[in-house]
Design a protein around this motif. Structure first.
Motif, PDB file in Angstrom:
ATOM      1  N   LYS A   1       0.830  -1.200   0.000  1.00  0.00           N
ATOM      2  CA  LYS A   1       0.000   0.000   0.000  1.00  0.00           C
ATOM      3  C   LYS A   1       0.869   1.256   0.000  1.00  0.00           C
ATOM      4  O   LYS A   1       0.586   2.216  -0.737  1.00  0.00           O
ATOM      5  CB  LYS A   1      -0.919   0.002   1.222  1.00  0.00           C
ATOM      6  CG  LYS A   1      -1.819   1.228   1.317  1.00  0.00           C
ATOM      7  CD  LYS A   1      -2.740   1.150   2.526  1.00  0.00           C
ATOM      8  CE  LYS A   1      -3.631   2.385   2.619  1.00  0.00           C
ATOM      9  NZ  LYS A   1      -4.545   2.320   3.794  1.00  0.00           N
TER      10      LYS A   1
ATOM     11  N   SER B   1       1.271   3.820  -3.270  1.00  0.00           N
ATOM     12  CA  SER B   1       0.888   5.221  -3.109  1.00  0.00           C
ATOM     13  C   SER B   1       2.038   6.165  -3.456  1.00  0.00           C
ATOM     14  O   SER B   1       1.860   7.382  -3.458  1.00  0.00           O
ATOM     15  CB  SER B   1       0.423   5.481  -1.676  1.00  0.00           C
ATOM     16  OG  SER B   1       1.510   5.392  -0.766  1.00  0.00           O
TER      17      SER B   1
ATOM     18  N   ASP C   1       4.592   6.996  -1.780  1.00  0.00           N
ATOM     19  CA  ASP C   1       4.891   7.885  -0.659  1.00  0.00           C
ATOM     20  C   ASP C   1       6.326   7.654  -0.196  1.00  0.00           C
ATOM     21  O   ASP C   1       6.585   7.050   0.850  1.00  0.00           O
ATOM     22  CB  ASP C   1       3.900   7.610   0.480  1.00  0.00           C
ATOM     23  CG  ASP C   1       3.988   8.655   1.589  1.00  0.00           C
ATOM     24  OD1 ASP C   1       4.749   9.621   1.430  1.00  0.00           O
ATOM     25  OD2 ASP C   1       3.286   8.487   2.602  1.00  0.00           O
TER      26      ASP C   1
END
Length: 308
Positions: free
Chosen positions: A270, A274, A276
């Protein structure tokens, strides 16, 4: 037989106490039922509510989890949860009679009156919840076990943070470092092999907490990239107390990233998907590596600090 028949023929009003139920229920068809057992267990103590027997009744005989509406029963009064009803192919797991679609409405109503502790009570959660709110709480309880943050394989191990730190060290042979600054060099002889595989995970002990530094290769669309990011071994609220920076460069150029570490409650995939974290295109990474650009030699420096 109409839905709700059998042992659940007489529906108990919501919030009725088990003592009241014991006094109010006298029909012969309920005297031998499991619900009758729960009620009569309170015979000499009208002011108390015993949840042990009812908790046992609410346990699905197949998956052993607590049952939530719709709760089904066979003509003989044996119950099963809605998920396992499909698993047993509509056959009662106790007496093998056909289940049909008979709801045990009385048991569903009795459950509404219960208040139970969180299943993670032994891990530190001491709150009490209404039966139908308990499951929702447990999905997000801050005391629930963490999943192993190792991303190189699908690891099913769960536990608290001290346990997972030892698990990473002993079972996954992850490097452990003390300190809030780092300078790592990643080398790969054939950087054109990008197979969505994690190359390295390093754990840092900093401010008395643990942080996981991930570095890996994968694709964004058709473009091969490298990505470095930090995850915090704890909950999201605690993770927000920290910030970190990453830097990679060479030949007078550099790329930097600053952000907040993500909690390991968020899966590795995840966080990666994303985007990030620090993302470096492969051509730029090979430029930073120097030489003939046939081998990846990337140096990633970073720092972790605590926000005031």
């Amino acid at each position: 037989m109409a839905p709700g028949g059998g042992i659940c023929k007489d529906v108990i009003e919501s919030r009725i106490t088990f003592a009241e139920y014991d006094m109010a229920t006298s029909s012969a068809e309920l005297r031998g039922s499991p619900l009758r057992k729960a009620a009569t267990s309170l015979g000499g103590n009208l002011g108390a509510t015993s949840t042990n027997d009812v908790h046992e009744l609410l346990e699905c005989p197949v998956c052993l989890n607590l049952m939530y509406p719709p709760i089904y029963q066979c003509p003989n009064g044996h119950t099963v949860c809605s998920i396992c009803k499909a698993r047993v192919h509509n056959s009662c797991p106790t007496c093998r009679n056909e289940l049909g679609n008979i709801r045990c409405l009385a048991l569903e109503k009795v459950a509404e009156s219960l208040e139970l502790p969180c299943r993670y009570q032994i891990l530190g959660c001491h709150d009490i919840f209404p039966y139908y709110s308990k499951l929702k709480h447990e999905k997000n309880c801050r005391y629930r076990p963490y999943h192993c943050p190792y991303a190189g394989a699908e690891c099913s191990v769960t536990g608290d943070i001290p346990f997972l730190v030892m698990h990473l060290k002993n079972d996954h042979k992850v490097d452990m470092h003390d300190g809030c600054t780092f300078n790592h060099r990643y080398v790969k002889s054939n950087p054109h092999e990008v197979e969505n595989a994690t190359w390295m995970l390093t754990v840092f002990n900093c401010f008395g907490r643990q942080f996981c530094l991930h570095f890996e290769a994968f694709h964004i669309g058709m473009a091969p990239v490298y990505m470095a990011f930090l995850r915090f071994m704890g909950d999201e609220d605690d993770a927000r107390q920290f910030s970190y920076s990453l830097e990679v460069g060479g030949y007078g150029r550099k790329v930097t990233w600053q952000g907040v570490p993500r909690s390991i409650r968020d899966s590795h995939r995840k966080v990666r998907d994303s985007q990030d974290g620090l993302i470096i295109q492969r051509n730029l990474a090979l430029f930073f590596s120097g030489g003939d650009r046939q081998e990846l030699k990337l140096k990633v420096a970073g720092r972790i600090w605590k926000e005031q």
